[in-house]
Structure formats: structure tokens, C-alpha cells
Scaffold this active site. Structure first.
Site, mmCIF file in Angstrom:
data_model
loop_
_atom_site.group_PDB
_atom_site.id
_atom_site.type_symbol
_atom_site.label_atom_id
_atom_site.label_comp_id
_atom_site.label_asym_id
_atom_site.label_seq_id
_atom_site.Cartn_x
_atom_site.Cartn_y
_atom_site.Cartn_z
ATOM 1 N N GLY A 72 -21.211 -22.017 -36.728
ATOM 2 C CA GLY A 72 -22.448 -21.252 -36.812
ATOM 3 C C GLY A 72 -23.655 -22.132 -36.568
ATOM 4 O O GLY A 72 -23.639 -23.342 -36.847
ATOM 5 N N ILE A 148 -12.448 -18.692 -33.650
ATOM 6 C CA ILE A 148 -11.899 -18.696 -35.018
ATOM 7 C C ILE A 148 -11.098 -17.432 -35.268
ATOM 8 O O ILE A 148 -9.994 -17.471 -35.822
ATOM 9 C CB ILE A 148 -13.024 -18.882 -36.045
ATOM 10 C CG1 ILE A 148 -13.571 -20.311 -35.964
ATOM 11 C CG2 ILE A 148 -12.519 -18.590 -37.462
ATOM 12 C CD1 ILE A 148 -14.732 -20.595 -36.884
ATOM 13 N N ARG A 169 -18.629 -8.185 -30.545
ATOM 14 C CA ARG A 169 -19.871 -7.556 -30.115
ATOM 15 C C ARG A 169 -19.659 -6.641 -28.919
ATOM 16 O O ARG A 169 -20.252 -5.579 -28.814
ATOM 17 C CB ARG A 169 -20.911 -8.638 -29.789
ATOM 18 C CG ARG A 169 -22.277 -8.114 -29.396
ATOM 19 C CD ARG A 169 -23.251 -9.262 -29.264
ATOM 20 N NE ARG A 169 -22.740 -10.295 -28.348
ATOM 21 C CZ ARG A 169 -23.339 -11.447 -28.137
ATOM 22 N NH1 ARG A 169 -24.463 -11.731 -28.788
ATOM 23 N NH2 ARG A 169 -22.840 -12.330 -27.294
ATOM 24 N N ARG A 172 -13.390 -6.253 -24.711
ATOM 25 C CA ARG A 172 -12.745 -7.034 -23.660
ATOM 26 C C ARG A 172 -11.236 -6.980 -23.894
ATOM 27 O O ARG A 172 -10.781 -6.400 -24.889
ATOM 28 C CB ARG A 172 -13.236 -8.484 -23.659
ATOM 29 C CG ARG A 172 -12.895 -9.292 -24.890
ATOM 30 C CD ARG A 172 -13.446 -10.709 -24.769
ATOM 31 N NE ARG A 172 -13.009 -11.593 -25.813
ATOM 32 C CZ ARG A 172 -13.579 -11.720 -27.011
ATOM 33 N NH1 ARG A 172 -14.637 -10.971 -27.306
ATOM 34 N NH2 ARG A 172 -13.109 -12.562 -27.904
ATOM 35 N N ARG A 228 -20.242 -15.789 -42.865
ATOM 36 C CA ARG A 228 -21.435 -16.227 -43.593
ATOM 37 C C ARG A 228 -21.721 -15.208 -44.686
ATOM 38 O O ARG A 228 -21.491 -14.000 -44.510
ATOM 39 C CB ARG A 228 -22.645 -16.345 -42.656
ATOM 40 C CG ARG A 228 -22.602 -17.536 -41.714
ATOM 41 C CD ARG A 228 -22.798 -18.847 -42.456
ATOM 42 N NE ARG A 228 -22.916 -20.003 -41.573
ATOM 43 C CZ ARG A 228 -21.906 -20.754 -41.162
ATOM 44 N NH1 ARG A 228 -20.663 -20.434 -41.540
ATOM 45 N NH2 ARG A 228 -22.102 -21.792 -40.377
ATOM 46 N N HIS A 275 -17.033 -22.259 -49.971
ATOM 47 C CA HIS A 275 -17.354 -22.551 -48.574
ATOM 48 C C HIS A 275 -16.616 -23.811 -48.105
ATOM 49 O O HIS A 275 -17.216 -24.807 -47.702
ATOM 50 C CB HIS A 275 -18.868 -22.712 -48.381
ATOM 51 C CG HIS A 275 -19.286 -22.499 -46.951
ATOM 52 N ND1 HIS A 275 -20.554 -22.106 -46.600
ATOM 53 C CD2 HIS A 275 -18.602 -22.621 -45.774
ATOM 54 C CE1 HIS A 275 -20.643 -21.994 -45.282
ATOM 55 N NE2 HIS A 275 -19.466 -22.315 -44.763
#
Length: 313
Positions: A72, A148, A169, A172, A228, A275
Site C-alpha cells: 500500500g 496479494i 475494481r 478481467r 487496511r 498488522h
């Protein structure tokens, strides 16, 4: 032309670095190793707060490349607007896939099989046996199908799943099957036993997992967040957890670090890791190989890998 390179590793720890640049070690200390205006290639210190990562950027008037060591880039984006046009931002694609995918599988299996309850039982010297859910025959939805997300599916493949659905997003086709657009989430969520979040944090994914998203998840489903924290609306998640309708495994939270006394710590059905998707023994060799490759390309004025954006375009 400036040639300073700021590294969060000592240069002699990285094999294959080109000799030409002047390497400056900086891992987020208060004092800068040199004049930031002389820095041409800035490697952002790893696992430091955004304020630390961004602190030298406004003074880096000659910088040409900003290289993160994370997948990120949200922790440096706010400061990029202060840079001149033409600065290239690169991420660490290829560094964290193995370790993050390992943790994802760990969180899924631990949550389904009740490992946290076994640990509490061991602490209390109690034999807590009984039937638990299995990953076999489950349907998994991966939200965010970059490198990932793909690595996560690679590790899920041997577990005899009923189905894997992939969302990104834009739609495909991959070797493993179709990747569906985010607009199809409402129809996919009710069919998924495990929902894995591995999407980057952007304006379009901030708060993506809101009350409506969660309400569409099937009863008893598991939400796994290795993306996140702000991808998930914490208040909405708490409401679902406290109802007992779904469970969650979270490597990232909002806020983060999760402060003492926060209700998420003790919400029913939640497993929290601090995290730790990226920082493992796998990080060091992969990060150093990436830096050696990128800096060799940079010195030879060849196109860099993992370009996320170029300022001013």
C-alpha cells in the site's frame, strides 16, 4: 544532477547495489542523514507512522523516485502533492505476497477451527472439544485481486473449497477464472462463507465494508481483513459482531494501533493480529532484492518496476 539515495538499510547489507549513488542510511530518525534537497531516490522507512514517512518529502526538491517497502502507498500519498511533476511512486509488489497470504490462511483456519478458544482453554486447563467449522467445502470471496489476492488463492487451492469468487475494481479474466467488478459485490456476498479483504486503501475502497455490505453477508460468515483498517466501518462491524451473526479476523483495524479499552478488543467472534501480514523473515531478502533491482534500473535510466503513479499526470 543529485545522486543521493536514502535507504532504511545500510548499503553494505544489500547485494547487487550499483556503485554510483551516494547511499544515506535513514530509518526515520529525528536527524536526517544529509540535505533532503540532494535526495534523488527515497526509500520510505518500513513500518513507521505516516508522519515519519512524509516528514522529509516536502524538502526533497530534487527527488525523482519515491519507493515504498509496503504494498500500500496510502501512508505517503498526502505528501506527494508537494513534489514537482514527474516524480515516480513505486510500491513493493513482490515483497509481501508470501507472508501476507500465509497470515490470511492462518487467520481463516484459526478462526474457523476455534484456535483462540483452544488457547483460552489451555490457559484455564479446560478440555474444550467439539465440532468446529472446516474450510473444506466453503465458498470464499476475495475482495481485491491483485498480486496479494492471487497469492491468497494459490494457498487456498489445496483446501477442497466449493468455490472461489474474485472481485477487483474492474473485471478481467485470469488463469483461475473470472475477476468480477466491485459492482457485483451485492450478489456475491450472500453466497460467501469467508470474505477476504486484500484491496488497497483508496477513496473508492475507504469504508467499502459498511453496514450495507455487512448486512449482505450470510449468517455465520467470516470476514478477514488483511488490507487496511479504514476499508471497514468499525462501528458497523461492531454492531454485526455483537449480534453474533458474523465473525471476523482482523490484521488491520481502524483506529490502528487499536487502543486499550476499545470495544473491538472484546467483541464476540473476533480474532485480532497486530498488522503482522508483512513483517516476517520473508520480508528482508525480498525487500533487498527489490531495492537492488530498482536502483540498478534507476542508475541505468531504464523503466522502473511497480510504478503506481507519476506526479503531475
Amino acid at each position: 544532477m543529485t545522486s543521493d539515495v536514502w535507504l532504511p538499510f545500510h548499503a553494505d547489507e544489500i547485494e547487487g547495489l550499483p556503485e554510483d549513488p551516494a547511499y544515506r542510511f535513514w530509518d526515520g530518525d529525528q536527524d536526517f542523514p544529509a540535505d533532503p534537497a540532494e535526495c534523488a531516490f527515497y526509500v520510505v522507512p518500513y513500518m513507521k507512522p505516516p508522519a515519519v514517512s512524509q516528514r522529509p518529502l516536502s524538502a526533497m526538491t530534487s527527488v525523482r523516485v519515491v519507493q515504498t517497502l509496503s504494498a500500500g502507498v496510502d501512508h505517503v500519498l498526502p505528501s506527494l502533492k508537494s513534489l514537482r511533476p514527474g516524480v515516480v511512486l513505486c510500491n513493493a509488489r513482490g515483497v509481501h505476497e508470501a507472508s501476507t497470504a500465509e497470515l490470511t490462511l492462518t487467520l481463516i483456519l484459526a478462526s474457523l477451527r476455534g484456535v483462540p478458544d483452544f488457547v483460552r482453554g489451555q490457559d484455564a486447563e479446560e478440555w474444550r472439544s467439539g465440532f468446529r467449522p472446516s474450510l473444506a467445502d466453503k465458498s470464499v470471496l476475495i475482495v481485491g485481486y491483485g498480486s496479494i489476492g492471487s497469492a491468497i488463492e494459490d494457498r487456498l487451492a489445496p483446501f477442497e473449497l466449493a468455490r472461489v469468487a474474485r472481485v477487483a475494481r474492474s473485471a478481467r479474466t485470469t488463469e483461475r477464472g473470472p475477476v468480477r467488478p466491485l459492482t457485483e459485490l451485492p450478489s456475491l456476498l450472500p453466497e460467501s462463507d469467508v470474505v477476504v479483504l486484500s484491496t488497497p486503501l483508496t477513496e473508492s475502497t475507504r469504508g467499502l465494508v459498511n453496514a450495507d455490505f455487512l448486512s449482505r453477508m450470510k449468517d455465520g460468515a467470516l470476514l478477514v481483513n488483511v488490507a487496511r483498517g479504514p476499508v471497514v466501518d468499525t462501528k458497523a462491524l461492531l454492531a454485526e459482531l455483537e449480534s453474533g451473526r458474523i465473525t471476523a479476523a482482523l490484521d488491520v483495524t481502524d483506529p490502528e494501533p487499536l487502543p486499550p479499552g476499545h470495544p473491538l478488543w472484546h467483541a464476540p467472534g473476533v480474532l485480532i493480529s497486530p498488522h503482522v501480514g508483512g513483517p516476517t523473515s520473508a520480508f528482508w531478502p525480498r525487500a533487498k532484492r527489490l531495492l537492488a533491482q530498482q536502483l540498478t534500473l534507476f542508475v541505468n535510466r531504464e523503466p522502473l518496476r511497480n510504478v503506481v503513479l507519476t506526479t503531475g499526470t
